[in-house]
Design a protein around this motif. Structure first.
Motif, short mmCIF file in Angstrom:
data_model
loop_
_atom_site.label_atom_id
_atom_site.label_comp_id
_atom_site.label_asym_id
_atom_site.label_seq_id
_atom_site.Cartn_x
_atom_site.Cartn_y
_atom_site.Cartn_z
N LYS A 1 0.84 -1.20 0.00
CA LYS A 1 0.00 0.00 0.00
C LYS A 1 0.87 1.25 0.00
CE LYS A 1 -4.07 -1.91 2.40
NZ LYS A 1 -4.96 -1.76 3.58
N ALA A 2 1.93 1.23 0.80
CA ALA A 2 2.85 2.38 0.85
C ALA A 2 3.54 2.58 -0.49
CB ALA A 2 3.88 2.17 1.95
N SER B 1 3.07 12.86 6.08
CA SER B 1 3.61 11.78 6.91
C SER B 1 2.65 10.61 6.99
CB SER B 1 3.91 12.30 8.31
OG SER B 1 2.75 12.87 8.89
N TYR B 2 3.22 9.42 6.92
CA TYR B 2 2.45 8.18 7.00
C TYR B 2 3.02 7.32 8.14
CZ TYR B 2 1.13 9.32 2.14
OH TYR B 2 0.67 9.94 0.99
N VAL B 3 2.15 6.84 9.01
CA VAL B 3 2.57 5.84 10.00
C VAL B 3 2.25 4.47 9.42
CG1 VAL B 3 2.18 4.88 12.29
CG2 VAL B 3 2.23 7.36 11.97
N VAL B 4 3.26 3.60 9.36
CA VAL B 4 3.06 2.24 8.85
C VAL B 4 3.05 1.29 10.05
CG1 VAL B 4 4.01 2.62 6.56
CG2 VAL B 4 5.57 2.08 8.41
N MET B 5 1.93 0.55 10.21
CA MET B 5 1.80 -0.31 11.40
C MET B 5 0.67 -1.31 11.22
SD MET B 5 -0.10 2.19 14.13
CE MET B 5 -1.76 1.58 14.39
N ASP C 1 -0.51 12.69 9.00
CA ASP C 1 -1.51 12.85 7.94
C ASP C 1 -2.24 11.55 7.62
OD1 ASP C 1 -0.84 15.66 7.21
OD2 ASP C 1 1.10 14.77 6.71
N CYS C 2 -1.54 10.42 7.69
CA CYS C 2 -2.12 9.16 7.23
C CYS C 2 -1.60 7.99 8.07
CB CYS C 2 -1.75 8.89 5.76
SG CYS C 2 -2.03 10.27 4.65
N ILE C 3 -2.38 6.92 8.07
CA ILE C 3 -1.96 5.65 8.67
C ILE C 3 -2.16 4.56 7.62
CG2 ILE C 3 -2.42 3.93 10.45
CD1 ILE C 3 -3.38 6.20 12.25
N ILE C 4 -1.15 3.72 7.45
CA ILE C 4 -1.25 2.59 6.53
C ILE C 4 -1.23 1.32 7.36
CG2 ILE C 4 -0.29 1.46 4.50
CD1 ILE C 4 1.20 4.03 3.86
N THR C 5 -2.27 0.53 7.24
CA THR C 5 -2.38 -0.72 7.98
C THR C 5 -2.96 -1.79 7.07
OG1 THR C 5 -3.19 -1.68 10.05
CG2 THR C 5 -4.65 -0.14 8.93
N GLU C 6 -2.99 -3.03 7.53
CA GLU C 6 -3.39 -4.13 6.64
C GLU C 6 -4.89 -4.26 6.45
OE1 GLU C 6 -3.58 -6.27 10.63
OE2 GLU C 6 -2.52 -4.57 9.72
N LYS C 7 -5.67 -3.64 7.36
CA LYS C 7 -7.12 -3.72 7.24
C LYS C 7 -7.74 -2.51 7.91
CE LYS C 7 -7.66 -6.46 11.48
NZ LYS C 7 -8.17 -7.72 12.07
N LEU D 1 -10.09 8.94 14.03
CA LEU D 1 -9.06 9.33 13.05
C LEU D 1 -9.64 10.30 12.03
CD1 LEU D 1 -7.36 5.85 12.43
CD2 LEU D 1 -6.52 7.74 13.86
N SER D 2 -10.88 10.06 11.63
CA SER D 2 -11.55 10.95 10.68
C SER D 2 -11.72 12.35 11.26
CB SER D 2 -12.92 10.38 10.30
OG SER D 2 -13.61 11.24 9.43
N ASP D 3 -11.97 12.44 12.56
CA ASP D 3 -12.10 13.75 13.21
C ASP D 3 -10.80 14.54 13.12
OD1 ASP D 3 -14.71 13.19 13.92
OD2 ASP D 3 -14.22 12.53 15.94
N PHE D 4 -9.68 13.83 13.04
CA PHE D 4 -8.38 14.48 12.92
C PHE D 4 -7.93 14.61 11.46
CE2 PHE D 4 -8.24 13.40 17.37
CZ PHE D 4 -7.47 14.39 17.94
N ASN D 5 -8.85 14.29 10.53
CA ASN D 5 -8.57 14.34 9.09
C ASN D 5 -7.41 13.43 8.70
OD1 ASN D 5 -10.60 16.31 8.48
ND2 ASN D 5 -9.27 17.87 9.35
N ILE D 6 -7.29 12.31 9.41
CA ILE D 6 -6.24 11.34 9.09
C ILE D 6 -6.80 10.30 8.12
CG2 ILE D 6 -4.78 9.49 10.04
CD1 ILE D 6 -4.68 11.11 12.65
N GLU D 7 -6.14 10.18 6.98
CA GLU D 7 -6.54 9.16 6.01
C GLU D 7 -6.03 7.79 6.45
OE1 GLU D 7 -6.51 10.29 1.60
OE2 GLU D 7 -4.95 11.57 2.44
N VAL D 8 -6.83 6.76 6.23
CA VAL D 8 -6.43 5.40 6.55
C VAL D 8 -6.39 4.59 5.26
CG1 VAL D 8 -6.93 3.32 7.87
CG2 VAL D 8 -7.45 5.56 8.84
N PHE D 9 -5.26 3.95 5.01
CA PHE D 9 -5.10 3.11 3.81
C PHE D 9 -5.01 1.65 4.22
CE2 PHE D 9 -3.48 7.28 2.70
CZ PHE D 9 -4.01 7.50 1.44
#
Length: 253
Positions: free
Chosen positions: A85-86, A205-209, A229-235, A245-253
């Motif tokens: 995804k990243a 910035s993306y947090v991968v976890m 800005d974003c978090i990338i996770t497997e599900k 997370l949406s309240d903080f405008n953080i995108e989730v991938f």
């Protein structure tokens, strides 16, 4: 309402809000505060929550501080999903930062086998080794003080170099995110302040976890939700987590 029904409702509220207040529950269920305290004690005895002064919070796991050489061989399938995804978010000609993260090692391998023309700055030796041969990638290693447990560089000399850059994107590892107290954590203090410097030098910035880290904590808070800005996770995370997370405008991938 029967006592068992009230206990079930209390857990539903806790899962939704992350914390409870005795006073609020007393009003909601129209019972005494002593009654609510007994309910919370019952639920704590069942390991379903942790009582605090005036209320309760969720039970969270403490992530284990395991040497990176051991961690990089764990959960390969999950980390590969995150890394892919990243990879799809990285464009030609970008300058990106790959932080100390076992998921980022896999991401580096994907980039090494691609034709993307990019510049990668990193403070992790494993990533430098992966990228040592491909001609399509310009590699910059921060240097600094070597942290052998992390297989990378952290601390003041590393931060000084990082502060000279403005990365298009950074991919940051973390031991855990607690959306209810808005904290992002790691174990090592020098690693934490280095991650903070990376965030401050990044346009995005993306947090991968792994998703499981929404329920774990390290012991050093290096950032708040508002810092990323974003978090990338497997599900997709649980609905209540995704809502915050949406309240903080953080995108989730």
């Amino acid at each position: 309402m029967f006592a068992e029904e009230r206990l079930d409702e209390i857990i539903k509220i806790l899962n939704s809000e992350g914390k409870l207040k005795v006073k609020d529950l007393s009003i909601k269920f129209n019972v005494t505060e002593d009654c609510i305290r007994k309910d919370l004690k019952t639920l704590e005895n069942q390991s379903l929550l942790k009582r605090t002064y005036g209320g309760a919070v969720q039970v969270r796991e403490s992530a284990e501080d395991i040497d990176v050489l051991i961690r990089k061989d764990a959960d390969i399938t999950t980390k590969t999903i995150i890394a892919q995804k990243a990879f799809n978010l990285i464009n030609h000609r970008e300058t990106i930062f790959l932080d100390i993260s076992t998921t980022n090692i896999i991401l580096a391998k994907l980039l090494a086998s691609s034709n993307k023309q990019i510049t990668i700055v990193t403070n992790m030796l494993d990533i430098v080794n992966v990228l040592s041969k491909p001609n399509n990638i310009r590699v910059i290693c921060t240097g600094g003080i070597l942290n052998r447990n992390l297989d990378g560089f952290t601390g003041a000399p590393t931060i000084e170099i990082i502060s000279k850059y403005k990365f298009d994107k950074s991919f940051i590892g973390s031991c855990g995110i607690d959306v209810f107290d808005e904290s992002i954590t790691t174990f090592d203090i020098d690693d934490g302040i280095t991650k903070r410097a990376i965030l401050e030098s990044s346009k995005k910035s993306y947090v991968v976890m792994e998703d499981s880290k929404f329920h774990m904590d390290g012991n050093y808070k290096f950032a708040c939700l508002s810092d990323i800005d974003c978090i990338i996770t497997e599900k997709a995370p649980k609905e209540e987590v995704e809502s915050i997370l949406s309240d903080f405008n953080i995108e989730v991938f």
